[in-house]
Design an enzyme around this catalytic site. Structure first.
Site, short mmCIF file in Angstrom:
data_model
loop_
_atom_site.label_atom_id
_atom_site.label_comp_id
_atom_site.label_asym_id
_atom_site.label_seq_id
_atom_site.Cartn_x
_atom_site.Cartn_y
_atom_site.Cartn_z
N HIS A 17 -6.43 50.71 42.99
CA HIS A 17 -7.20 49.56 43.48
C HIS A 17 -8.53 50.04 44.06
O HIS A 17 -9.58 49.43 43.81
CB HIS A 17 -6.46 48.83 44.61
N LYS A 41 7.10 35.84 43.75
CA LYS A 41 7.99 36.70 42.96
C LYS A 41 8.46 37.96 43.69
O LYS A 41 9.40 38.58 43.31
CB LYS A 41 7.33 37.07 41.63
N ARG A 91 -4.49 48.45 33.23
CA ARG A 91 -3.94 49.80 33.07
C ARG A 91 -3.42 50.02 31.66
O ARG A 91 -3.47 51.11 31.13
CB ARG A 91 -2.78 50.01 34.05
N SER A 129 1.39 49.47 42.96
CA SER A 129 2.00 49.13 44.25
C SER A 129 3.50 49.03 44.12
O SER A 129 4.24 49.40 45.03
CB SER A 129 1.46 47.79 44.77
O1 PNS Z 1 -1.65 41.98 42.57
P1 PNS Z 1 -1.06 40.87 41.77
O2 PNS Z 1 0.23 40.42 42.39
O3 PNS Z 1 -0.93 41.22 40.32
O4 PNS Z 1 -2.09 39.63 41.87
C1 PNS Z 1 -1.77 38.39 41.28
C2 PNS Z 1 -2.78 37.31 41.69
C3 PNS Z 1 -2.96 37.25 43.20
C4 PNS Z 1 -4.12 37.59 41.06
C5 PNS Z 1 -2.23 35.95 41.15
O5 PNS Z 1 -0.89 35.82 41.49
C6 PNS Z 1 -2.98 34.75 41.69
O6 PNS Z 1 -4.13 34.52 41.37
N1 PNS Z 1 -2.30 33.96 42.55
C7 PNS Z 1 -2.88 32.81 43.23
C8 PNS Z 1 -2.29 31.50 42.71
C9 PNS Z 1 -2.97 31.06 41.42
O7 PNS Z 1 -4.17 30.88 41.37
N2 PNS Z 1 -2.17 30.93 40.37
C10 PNS Z 1 -2.68 30.57 39.07
C11 PNS Z 1 -3.01 31.79 38.23
S1 PNS Z 1 -1.63 32.88 38.04
#
Ligand code: PNS
Length: 167
Positions: A17, A41, A91, A129
Site C-alpha cells: 500500500h 466481509k 497485484r 493485509s
Molecule cells: O482494501 P479493500 O477491502 O480491497 O477495499 C475495498 C473497498 C473499500 C475499495 C470497497 O469495499 C469499497 O469501495 N467499499 C465502499 C462501499 C462501496 O462503495 N461499494 C460499492 C463498490 S464495491
C-alpha cells in the site's frame, strides 16, 4: 487541483500500500487515503481508529497525502472530497477481474468517476493485509510486509511476538 482517492480497508496498511501511495502521490496534487469504516466481509484485526492512526503515521513524511475514514458508498466519499478519480493497485489477474467490474459500476452509477489502476511493484506482489492478518492469528509477525510503525503496534498490542522473542 488534481485530487485522487485511494480507498481500502487497510487492516493493516502494508508496504505494498505504501509503495502505491508514494507513487500515486507523485502523479496528483493531493492524495486522500480513504479508510473504509466497516467491511462486512471481514472481521477486522484493527479498529478503524487504529488503522487510521497507523496510516497517518506511515504517511507523515508525504506532504500531499491525507488520511480519512469513510462510511457508505465510495463514490459519495470521492465526490464529497471534490475528486473524480479513484486509484487502486493491481497485484495479479484475479485483482483485475474484481476491480474491473467495481470500476465499471462505480463509473456508471456516479456518472463519470474514473478508476485508475497502478500495477504493484513486483517485489510486493505477494504482500497483502489478509496474509498479515492470517499470520497474526498464530502470533507470527511478517516484518517485511508492514511499515515499521505497524510492526511496532502489533508487538505493543501483543498481537505478534517481537522479532527478539522469536530468535
Ligand atoms: O482494501 P479493500 O477491502 O480491497 O477495499 C475495498 C473497498 C473499500 C475499495 C470497497 O469495499 C469499497 O469501495 N467499499 C465502499 C462501499 C462501496 O462503495 N461499494 C460499492 C463498490 S464495491
Amino acid at each position: 487541483m488534481s485530487i485522487v482517492v485511494y480507498p481500502g480497508s487497510f487492516d493493516p496498511v502494508t508496504v505494498g500500500h505504501m509503495d502505491l501511495i508514494r507513487r500515486a502521490a507523485g502523479l496528483f496534487d493531493q492524495l486522500i487515503v480513504g479508510v473504509l469504516v466497516n467491511s462486512e466481509k471481514k472481521t477486522p484485526l484493527f479498529s478503524l481508529e487504529e488503522r487510521v492512526i497507523m496510516l497517518r503515521d506511515a504517511c507523515k513524511d508525504l506532504p500531499n497525502v491525507s488520511v480519512e475514514s469513510f462510511d457508505g458508498l465510495l463514490i459519495d466519499f470521492v465526490r464529497a472530497k471534490g475528486s473524480n478519480t479513484i486509484i487502486r493497485g493491481l497485484r495479479e489477474l484475479m485483482d483485475f477481474e474484481m476491480e474491473l467490474q467495481i470500476a465499471q459500476v462505480n463509473r456508471v452509477v456516479s456518472g463519470g468517476i474514473e478508476t485508475l489502476f497502478l500495477p504493484t511493484d513486483p517485489s510486493y506482489s505477494d504482500v497483502s493485509s489478509s496474509v498479515v492478518r492470517e499470520y497474526a492469528r498464530y502470533q507470527v509477525a511478517l516484518p517485511e510486509f508492514v511499515p515499521e510503525n505497524v510492526l511496532d503496534t502489533m508487538i505493543k498490542k501483543g498481537i505478534v511476538k517481537s522479532a527478539k522473542q522469536e530468535d
